[in-house]
Scaffold this motif. Structure first.
Motif: not given
Length: 472
Positions: A144-150, A183-184, A198-202, A230-233
């Motif tokens: 969830a954090l990875l997906s929302y990082t951008p 890393p953040l 990674v967050a942008l590509e996953i 988060l499903g929108g991302i």
């Protein structure tokens, strides 16, 4: 590039340096439980090639799947530290060899499954016109954090670790600034840039596998699937396929088995901080005193100190050199403690009935192993997403305790170490944690039984890996 059609499902799994074990165990699950053919491509670099050789040899000997060890990559002249940059650089450099390995396969792949730090190989799946899946080996909160990082990258000013308020993730538990994955930490670092990449590509994957199960993190998984959250991302389907971990596979040494056999049931604290984590000599001294003062039985996997507690290079000393321990420690604890240098058969030890708690760095592989053994934990996070894992274990699942100060932010004293050990092993609080840990063990086992949540998720994945449903 295009392979001829076939009815047999054949997944090619790609590891990243230092993350081979999760890929091997995923491959074993696909082969043994869902009849999917598997080839594993091992990506390693100068930091991992030697350490992974025994694991690769064992995997090849199992005859469960085809294992191809791609030529190790040396990235030492392009990055100084052991962060994710050296992992991603190795994956980028190995892509030509990976293409060649795929082209040479006798059985054409029907899908590519990449460890999340091997995301840079997505383009190869597109070239071969096969679906691409990503395996996030940590848990759903990390995903969830990875997906929302951008999004956070745009709204948070300065470094995440310096932010005054918690980082809010829609539908999920927020993340304290001091808990963010290593890393953040600092925007100007190469690791931050690679994590953001990674967050942008996953989300571009055809499906995301994650090492958790529905019953363990229902709220977070629901947020990842909700298009208003988060499903929108994350447009890809989410497959919670855990727990994936290495089950006991061998007998303990006679010395270790004999020692454990003399200890009362659930009386031993197992102490280990993983292969990459380390603590300073000052902290080792305090830990030794804390173990001694707790008056509890223990097995301690002792590694040489690092310069600063966290992730780093261990001091180069002899395997049996324990001169960094307090004078007389080994003699005073001889009846209750056992020191093992460098490495120990962790899963086999955790499954022994004499072991009652795990003093751990909270790496997710180790955490899953501990949950599946039904043991409470003393959380000692050091790097990566381990601080988030420690919070999940202590505040959400209620099966762990931790020190008031993070081990990476200062020296945790012997009296506090004594106190947190006894909270788990002696105090009434520990009994409640033990009961909850055993309940989680049962739930984890149920998830992979036929009809269980993870069994069904892997079955759905297996169908996606097939060209025709009749092959599953």
């Amino acid at each position: 590039m295009e392979f001829s059609a076939t009815n047999a499902a054949h997944a090619v799994l790609v590891s990243s340096p230092g993350h081979l074990l999760p890929i091997l165990e995923l491959g074993k699950l696909l082969v043994t439980s869902h009849n999917v053919g598997v080839t594993i491509l091992v990506v390693s670099n100068h930091l991992t090639a030697t350490g992974e050789s025994l694991i690769v040899q064992s995997a090849i000997a199992s005859n469960l799947y085809n294992v191809i060890h791609l030529p190790p990559v040396d990235t030492s002249n392009r990055t100084s530290g052991p962060g994710i940059t050296h992992i991603v650089l190795a994956v980028r450099e190995i892509k030509p060899a990976l293409r060649s390995a795929l082209s040479a396969l006798e059985s054409p792949p029907t899908a590519l499954i990449l460890h999340h730090l091997a995301f840079d190989c997505f383009e190869i799946a597109d070239e071969f016109e096969i679906p691409k899946f990503v395996y996030v080996s940590p848990n759903a909160w990390f995903l969830a954090l990875l997906s929302y990082t951008p999004v956070l990258d745009k709204i948070v000013e300065g470094n995440f670790v310096d932010h005054k308020e918690n980082l809010v993730i829609p539908g999920c538990r927020s993340v304290r600034p001091k808990e963010v994955p290593t890393p953040l930490g600092y925007r100007k670092s190469s690791d931050y840039a690679e994590f953001l990449h990674v967050a942008l590509e996953i989300p571009k994957a055809d499906g995301i596998l994650v090492n958790t199960w529905e019953e363990l993190q229902p709220r977070t998984l629901a947020a990842l699937r909700d298009e208003k959250l988060l499903g929108g991302i994350v447009k890809a389907a989410i497959y919670p396929i855990g727990p994936i971990y290495r089950a006991p596979s061998k007998e303990l040494s006679s010395e270790l088995s004999e020692w454990l056999g003399k200890q009362p049931k659930e009386s031993v604290v197992y102490v280990s901080f993983g292969n990459k984590g380390g603590i300073s000599v000052e902290q080792i001294v305090e830990l030794a005193w804390g173990l001694e003062l707790s008056q509890q039985r223990f097995i301690w996997v002792v590694r040489p100190p690092v310069q600063k507690t966290g992730i780093g290079v261990h001091a180069k000393i002899g395997n049996n050199d324990v001169s960094f321990l307090p004078q007389g420690f080994m003699d005073r604890t001889r009846e209750v403690g056992l020191l093992i240098p460098q490495w120990a058969p962790q899963v086999e030890i955790l499954n022994n009935p004499s072991v009652g708690a795990f003093f751990s760095h909270c790496g997710w592989n180790s955490t899953v192993e501990c949950i599946c053994c039904g043991l409470p934990m003393i959380a000692w996070p050091l790097f990566a997403e381990q601080k988030m894992n420690a919070t999940l274990l202590t505040e959400e699942l209620g099966i762990a305790v931790r020190s008031e100060i993070l081990p990476t932010e200062g020296i945790v004293g012997r009296e506090e170490i004594k106190r947190i050990i006894r909270r788990v092993t002696v105090d009434e609080e520990g009994g409640g944690m033990r009961e909850r840990a055993k309940a989680l063990k049962l739930a984890a086992a149920k998830a992979h039984k036929e009809g269980g949540s993870s069994y069904n998720a892997v079955a759905q994945l297996a169908k996606k890996l097939c060209i025709s449903d009749s092959s599953c």
